[in-house]
Design a protein around this motif. Sequence first.
Motif, PDB file in Angstrom:
ATOM      1  N   TYR A  60       0.862  -1.180   0.000  1.00 35.09           N
ATOM      2  CA  TYR A  60       0.000   0.000   0.000  1.00 35.09           C
ATOM      3  C   TYR A  60       0.894   1.223   0.000  1.00 35.09           C
ATOM      4  O   TYR A  60       1.683   1.435   0.928  1.00 35.09           O
ATOM      5  CB  TYR A  60      -0.909  -0.003   1.227  1.00 35.09           C
ATOM      6  N   CYS A  61       0.777   2.030  -1.048  1.00 38.97           N
ATOM      7  CA  CYS A  61       1.594   3.235  -1.186  1.00 38.97           C
ATOM      8  C   CYS A  61       0.763   4.428  -0.729  1.00 38.97           C
ATOM      9  O   CYS A  61      -0.097   4.924  -1.464  1.00 38.97           O
ATOM     10  CB  CYS A  61       2.039   3.405  -2.637  1.00 38.97           C
ATOM     11  N   GLU A  62       1.027   4.889   0.467  1.00 36.75           N
ATOM     12  CA  GLU A  62       0.208   5.953   1.046  1.00 36.75           C
ATOM     13  C   GLU A  62       0.267   7.258   0.256  1.00 36.75           C
ATOM     14  O   GLU A  62      -0.776   7.901   0.052  1.00 36.75           O
ATOM     15  CB  GLU A  62       0.621   6.188   2.505  1.00 36.75           C
ATOM     16  N   PRO A  63       1.434   7.700  -0.226  1.00 37.41           N
ATOM     17  CA  PRO A  63       1.446   8.948  -0.994  1.00 37.41           C
ATOM     18  C   PRO A  63       0.587   8.896  -2.260  1.00 37.41           C
ATOM     19  O   PRO A  63      -0.027   9.898  -2.634  1.00 37.41           O
ATOM     20  CB  PRO A  63       2.929   9.136  -1.337  1.00 37.41           C
ATOM     21  N   ARG A  64       0.528   7.740  -2.925  1.00 40.17           N
ATOM     22  CA  ARG A  64      -0.321   7.630  -4.114  1.00 40.17           C
ATOM     23  C   ARG A  64      -1.796   7.780  -3.738  1.00 40.17           C
ATOM     24  O   ARG A  64      -2.564   8.437  -4.451  1.00 40.17           O
ATOM     25  CB  ARG A  64      -0.098   6.281  -4.807  1.00 40.17           C
ATOM     26  N   ALA A  65      -2.179   7.149  -2.636  1.00 38.47           N
ATOM     27  CA  ALA A  65      -3.564   7.280  -2.179  1.00 38.47           C
ATOM     28  C   ALA A  65      -3.848   8.715  -1.754  1.00 38.47           C
ATOM     29  O   ALA A  65      -4.926   9.261  -2.028  1.00 38.47           O
ATOM     30  CB  ALA A  65      -3.820   6.309  -1.028  1.00 38.47           C
ATOM     31  N   ASP A  66      -2.873   9.341  -1.081  1.00 35.43           N
ATOM     32  CA  ASP A  66      -3.037  10.739  -0.664  1.00 35.43           C
ATOM     33  C   ASP A  66      -3.325  11.639  -1.858  1.00 35.43           C
ATOM     34  O   ASP A  66      -4.124  12.581  -1.777  1.00 35.43           O
ATOM     35  CB  ASP A  66      -1.774  11.240   0.039  1.00 35.43           C
ATOM     36  N   LYS A  67      -2.678  11.355  -2.974  1.00 31.69           N
ATOM     37  CA  LYS A  67      -2.833  12.191  -4.163  1.00 31.69           C
ATOM     38  C   LYS A  67      -4.286  12.226  -4.624  1.00 31.69           C
ATOM     39  O   LYS A  67      -4.821  13.286  -4.974  1.00 31.69           O
ATOM     40  CB  LYS A  67      -1.937  11.669  -5.286  1.00 31.69           C
ATOM     41  N   VAL A  68      -4.950  11.080  -4.612  1.00 35.03           N
ATOM     42  CA  VAL A  68      -6.339  11.016  -5.073  1.00 35.03           C
ATOM     43  C   VAL A  68      -7.263  11.700  -4.068  1.00 35.03           C
ATOM     44  O   VAL A  68      -8.182  12.436  -4.448  1.00 35.03           O
ATOM     45  CB  VAL A  68      -6.774   9.557  -5.298  1.00 35.03           C
ATOM     46  N   VAL A  69      -7.014  11.462  -2.787  1.00 34.61           N
ATOM     47  CA  VAL A  69      -7.830  12.104  -1.749  1.00 34.61           C
ATOM     48  C   VAL A  69      -7.705  13.623  -1.848  1.00 34.61           C
ATOM     49  O   VAL A  69      -8.701  14.355  -1.749  1.00 34.61           O
ATOM     50  CB  VAL A  69      -7.411  11.604  -0.353  1.00 34.61           C
ATOM     51  N   LYS A  70      -6.492  14.115  -2.073  1.00 35.46           N
ATOM     52  CA  LYS A  70      -6.271  15.557  -2.211  1.00 35.46           C
ATOM     53  C   LYS A  70      -6.932  16.101  -3.476  1.00 35.46           C
ATOM     54  O   LYS A  70      -7.433  17.230  -3.500  1.00 35.46           O
ATOM     55  CB  LYS A  70      -4.767  15.859  -2.235  1.00 35.46           C
ATOM     56  N   PHE A  71      -6.935  15.312  -4.546  1.00 39.50           N
ATOM     57  CA  PHE A  71      -7.591  15.737  -5.782  1.00 39.50           C
ATOM     58  C   PHE A  71      -9.064  16.021  -5.515  1.00 39.50           C
ATOM     59  O   PHE A  71      -9.605  17.045  -5.947  1.00 39.50           O
ATOM     60  CB  PHE A  71      -7.436  14.654  -6.851  1.00 39.50           C
ATOM     61  N   PHE A  72      -9.719  15.119  -4.809  1.00 38.92           N
ATOM     62  CA  PHE A  72     -11.127  15.323  -4.474  1.00 38.92           C
ATOM     63  C   PHE A  72     -11.303  16.576  -3.619  1.00 38.92           C
ATOM     64  O   PHE A  72     -12.153  17.428  -3.898  1.00 38.92           O
ATOM     65  CB  PHE A  72     -11.677  14.103  -3.726  1.00 38.92           C
ATOM     66  N   ALA A  73     -10.506  16.682  -2.563  1.00 37.63           N
ATOM     67  CA  ALA A  73     -10.707  17.752  -1.583  1.00 37.63           C
ATOM     68  C   ALA A  73     -10.322  19.132  -2.114  1.00 37.63           C
ATOM     69  O   ALA A  73     -10.951  20.136  -1.764  1.00 37.63           O
ATOM     70  CB  ALA A  73      -9.909  17.440  -0.322  1.00 37.63           C
TER      71      ALA A  73
END
Length: 603
Positions: A60-73
């Motif tokens: 699980y690559c947390e920075p990659r997931a963070d990128k999508v969450v930030k895109f939404f927000a």
Amino acid sequence: MAAARTTTRPARSKAATRPARRRRTVRVDHHKRWRPNSRRGPVCGYTLDGKTCGRRGAHYCEPRADKVVKFFAELLIHPAGALANTRFELASWQEHEIIRPLFGEVIWSEQWGRYVRRYTRATVVMARKNGKSALLSGIALYMLCADGEESAEVYCAAANTRQAGKVFEPATKMVKKSPILNERLTHIKNVRRLVDEKTGSHYEAIPSDADNELGHSPHCFILDEVLSQPDDKLWKAMRTGAGARVQPLMLAITTETTDGASFGADFIDEADRVMEDPARAPHHFVFVRKMPRTVDELERLWRLFPARPELPVSLDPWDERNWAWPNPALGSFLSISALREEAEEARKDIKAENGFRQFRLNQRVSQVTRWISMDLWNACTREIAPTPDWVRERLKGERCWGGLDLSSKLDLTAFTLLFPDGSALWRFWVPESITPVLSDYTNGKFEEWVRDGWVTETEGDTIDYDRIYDDIEADHKHFKIVNVTYDKWSGEPVRQAITKRTRLKMIESDTTYLRMTAPMSELMRRLKASELAHFGNPVARWMADTVEKKSPRDDPDRLRPVKPDRDKTGKRIDGIPSLLFAVDGAMRGMPKPSVYESQGMAL
């Protein structure tokens, strides 16, 4: 078909109810999610906002997931509803149960020499009005302009162009409300297309006409309401077209269907199986939230998600504590008062009840249900047998009961021996003309099973009954077979032939409610208690994964297996009825408890 009306909790309250728990936000440790045990590849090294992933292999690559969450927000605005004109802050369940695992799980690709998303296919099954259109629109926009794919083709489809527009139009509204996206993307209204000229990418709504969609190379394809699709042609056309992409995503979202023999039902059932056993398809992400219909389904949820406070506590569709699981948005942007009003109407009208069950509880409105949960089946492996002969030699000379389920001359036949310790041994026969057909349905596995000895292939287009009789006679000499229970559909000639060769006691049976309820209940008891041992027989597992059960509307405790449409589905269950016949024979052969054991001895 109308579902049975349930206004009170089931009579089996101890097995079918669970103490209510106070709801809380579920905390997810994404690093503990199941994933392939692979250490291939260098250290990930993906960095976002100063955070660098130091893991390697499947992870699980947390920075990659963070990128999508930030895109939404940071870039998206809710287009409508109670949250209209507010930033798209993902709800806890949207973020941690869909977006983060879907986009954060990666695996090393030797072909591309880089880490890519592990999930190339995703299925989301939940009740309506839980924010799916907005979520899908956000995913589509991310895949269009933020996923790093040049010339990305993103498509959405549904039962018709109008329905597809319901997914596409929220995306256009999000673009208008976002200064950054509005400046970057161009909306071509007459063809329902959003264009990103910077990367040469586009997002488009298309009709569900597979014949006209063969030329696409989708980076992302979103199929809304799979239950409305007549067949799998469009899905296959898009999936095969995505083969040249580095990390494509095929995403389907749907509510439950009413047609158990449809493409939608097969699609949802496969998601159920992956939820039970992620190793079945490591590339397939599933998020399934359905109200269970049976005690077995309810108990399966309790086993799979033991610490989830929002799980149903019973089978009662009117108990509000059971609404949160199929409706994860309940209490945030989904109004419970609306569900209460619909529930009140549904209690008074069977048609309204069926609609409430299907669309609000995400429940398949049918009397036919999948029977055996694979986590129960897998727990009864005991040992993995390298070959069926390994099991046969291990049990040589032991007492057992037989079950025979003969097909027509053109199909598969099964014979099962059940031993006192719960060991089960199968024989399967099939004419060689059917092997390629079943191999196509099982992605080539059936030919492997024939080659490895799990299935006996007979020459010609019809099954060789003499070979069946020879093998049963050999088993009669190898084991102490007490009796053989068989389906009377097989006919008198079969009974006479086996009796003449072996002198075995043959007991006539069938697959009616009268004859199947007791052995099906007993087999399920054995599965739950791990009192069956199938030794990893792959053919039996395939059939157990397929078999469905049916109960009368007015008596859910009566059971019988449902024979699949062999020509349409390619499914086979013969090894399960033959096992049930053997269980029936064993139950007849079990000594009855002494009256002194149950009542004691008078002095």
